[in-house]
Design an enzyme around this catalytic site. Structure first.
Site, PDB file in Angstrom:
ATOM      1  N   HIS A 147       7.826  -4.212   9.765  1.00 26.15           N
ATOM      2  CA  HIS A 147       6.998  -3.435  10.690  1.00 26.15           C
ATOM      3  C   HIS A 147       6.839  -4.167  12.025  1.00 26.15           C
ATOM      4  O   HIS A 147       6.196  -3.649  12.937  1.00 26.15           O
ATOM      5  CB  HIS A 147       5.595  -3.225  10.100  1.00 26.15           C
ATOM      6  CG  HIS A 147       5.595  -2.402   8.852  1.00 26.15           C
ATOM      7  ND1 HIS A 147       5.428  -1.038   8.845  1.00 26.15           N
ATOM      8  CD2 HIS A 147       5.741  -2.761   7.544  1.00 26.15           C
ATOM      9  CE1 HIS A 147       5.467  -0.591   7.588  1.00 26.15           C
ATOM     10  NE2 HIS A 147       5.665  -1.614   6.791  1.00 26.15           N
ATOM     11  N   GLU A 167       0.825  -1.214   0.000  1.00 26.50           N
ATOM     12  CA  GLU A 167       0.000   0.000   0.000  1.00 26.50           C
ATOM     13  C   GLU A 167       0.860   1.265   0.000  1.00 26.50           C
ATOM     14  O   GLU A 167       0.544   2.260  -0.650  1.00 26.50           O
ATOM     15  CB  GLU A 167      -0.926  -0.025   1.231  1.00 26.50           C
ATOM     16  CG  GLU A 167      -1.581   1.286   1.584  1.00 26.50           C
ATOM     17  CD  GLU A 167      -2.537   1.800   0.531  1.00 26.50           C
ATOM     18  OE1 GLU A 167      -2.744   3.023   0.474  1.00 26.50           O
ATOM     19  OE2 GLU A 167      -3.083   0.982  -0.227  1.00 26.50           O
TER      20      GLU A 167
END
Length: 532
Positions: free
Chosen positions: A310, A262
């Site tokens: 992440h 994204e």
């Protein structure tokens, strides 16, 4: 009928249907014209940018000094959550979709998008998605307050009933994105002008084609994540509930498998914009066209194998940490290729500093800075220290604000004269650029320092040691926010009329803006598209 007459008839039918001209609100509701739909996307994204920016200013006002002063901590969490969702799904993505709608058919010589009615629908469901999301703020218990990444169990066990509205809104945004992406792919694959081979496509078209494939690949993953959140919350499943045999860390894997591509969905079209603007104002062809196409494809492919960077602090095997660390570092190679190619394009060019070029140069410098801080975050042991601090906030805002948003502004200034037929006020636009450039750095640069010193993100209060920096950051935030009102003024003044734009807008650039975007033969764009 000649091809130009056919195109005119086709556009008329698109605009009016078979029953004569639609006027006023009907024209915009029922339009299947790619230019109208592009304009709708861009204006909607501008509105969302201002609403999301207003929320950011609430956040910065609360953080102006230590202690809780302006808003309730729960409301602060709602602001951080909805600000993120609106900026990602409401401002940046629709803006790039608007640019694609406007420019892709004209750049490939197509009369319109391939699926015009679906195009209309993909736009008109968006306002409803954001109406649902924003309406949740006014309901009992307030809006979603679990962060834009909506980690379980915050979004399942510990949230209130706004979760259902949030999930529904995200589903609608996803449907819109997938329809837009299908449209872009079908248009580029099937509707290119004769002679426009793949390696003659303008780079903006290439970057959007690759982005569209990314969208189709990852939006269903997001849909799966929000559906599991919904069933965990309301239907007794336990995908992410350890007590029922689920795994909260699985949520993060699914979310970031969507979330990392994204990020590239929001920056690849920006690369296309910069690759169009830099050659125009350097009066040179783009350096290394083929390598730019391959670099964009490499970034898209690599974006699927880096998601767990992440998640270093959730705990993973050493082999996993090493894999994700090296894969993340690897993605900086094709990105570096792009930066060097832009610089090489400018090298020994006859550069002039019109507003689109100013934004493009600011993009190259500041996006690269954001890339370097990303490289720091890729180093696993370093990430243990930086994780969830303001260093991360500084990193992704350099990528998304001085990256994606600056490129959208560059594109708006570059193409506005073509879109409206009028020139905008160069003086006001330069004021907007310089105020934005200075304030955005006052806003985000000091965040690196408070982050390295350990200030956690998403918390409405902080230790006294961070007070001076936070006051400075907030002043930068308000200055940046207010500077954007200048942008609104410039855009609407330009739409309203004024000095007519010449047929070749950037005449100093010898009308090259259509030709140098790719190695296409000159005749492909020798006639600028008609001013509508």
């Amino acid at each position: 009928m000649t091809s130009s007459t056919q195109q005119a008839a086709l556009e008329q039918e698109h605009d009016y249907g078979h029953h004569g001209p639609a006027t006023g609100i009907k024209r915009w509701l029922f339009t299947t014209n790619h230019k109208d739909i592009g304009s709708l996307y861009l204006l909607f994204s501008l509105l969302m940018f201002l609403i999301g920016g207003g929320m950011a200013m609430v956040i910065r006002a609360e953080l102006f000094q230590p202690g809780l002063q302006l808003v309730d901590p729960h409301f602060f969490n709602q602001m951080t959550t909805v600000h993120g969702l609106i900026m990602v799904f409401g401002a940046v993505m629709p803006a790039f979709t608007g640019l694609a709608n406007w420019m892709v058919p004209m750049m490939i010589g197509a009369p319109d998008m391939a699926l015009p009615r679906m195009n209309n629908w993909s736009f008109w469901i968006l306002p409803f998605a954001f109406l649902i999301l924003l309406a949740s703020l006014f309901m009992e218990g307030g809006g979603p307050a679990f962060g834009w990444t909506f980690y379980a169990p915050l979004s399942t066990t510990y949230s209130n009933d706004n979760t259902a509205l949030f999930v529904f809104a995200v589903h609608i945004m996803g449907v819109s994105s997938i329809m837009g992406a299908i449209n872009v792919i079908v248009t580029i694959v099937n509707m290119r002008a004769p002679g426009m081979t793949w390696m003659k496509l303008p780079l903006f078209v290439w970057t959007w084609l690759i982005t569209a494939f990314l969208l189709i690949a990852v939006m269903p993953v997001l849909a799966g994540a929000v559906t599991m959140v919904l069933t965990d919350k309301y239907f007794g499943t336990s995908f992410f509930d350890a007590a029922g045999g689920g795994d909260p860390v699985m949520f993060q894997h699914i979310f970031w498998f969507f979330g990392h591509p994204e990020v590239y969905i929001m920056i690849l079209p920006a690369f296309g914009v910069i690759s169009t603007i830099v050659p125009t104002f350097s009066r040179k062809k783009l350096f290394g066209y083929a390598s730019m196409v391959y670099a964009t494809s490499s970034i898209a492919l690599l974006s699927f194998i880096v998601w767990a960077h992440h998640m270093f602090t959730t705990g993973m095997p050493l082999a996993g940490e090493l894999f994700f660390m090296y894969a993340t570092m690897l993605i900086s190679v094709p990105t570096g290729v792009k930066v060097f190619n832009w610089v090489a394009t400018m090298w020994r060019g006859s550069i002039s500093f019109e507003v689109p070029m100013l934004f493009a140069i600011a993009f190259i410098v500041l996006f690269t800075l954001g890339g370097f801080s990303g490289l720091m975050l890729a180093i696993t042991p370093a990430d243990f220290q930086y994780h969830d601090t303001y260093f991360v906030v500084a990193h992704f805002h350099y990528v998304l604000v001085t990256g994606a948003v600056f490129s959208i502004m560059a594109a708006a200034y570059y193409w506005l004269p073509k879109w409206t037929g009028y020139m905008y006020s160069e003086t006001l636009a330069k004021w907007h650029f310089w105020l934005s450039l200075i304030s955005v750095n006052i806003l985000f640069f000091p965040m690196h320092f408070v982050g390295l010193a350990g200030m956690p993100r998403r918390i409405p209060d902080y230790a006294l040691q961070f007070a001076d920096f936070n006051a400075l950051i907030s002043i930068g935030g308000f200055a940046f926010g207010l500077s954007q009102l200048l942008f609104v003024a410039v855009v609407f003044k330009c739409i309203a009329g004024g000095q007519r734009a010449p047929a070749k807008v950037w005449d100093g650039a010898e009308g090259l803006e259509w030709e140098v975007a790719s190695p296409a033969p000159y005749h492909t764009f020798s006639t600028p598209p008609e001013v509508k």
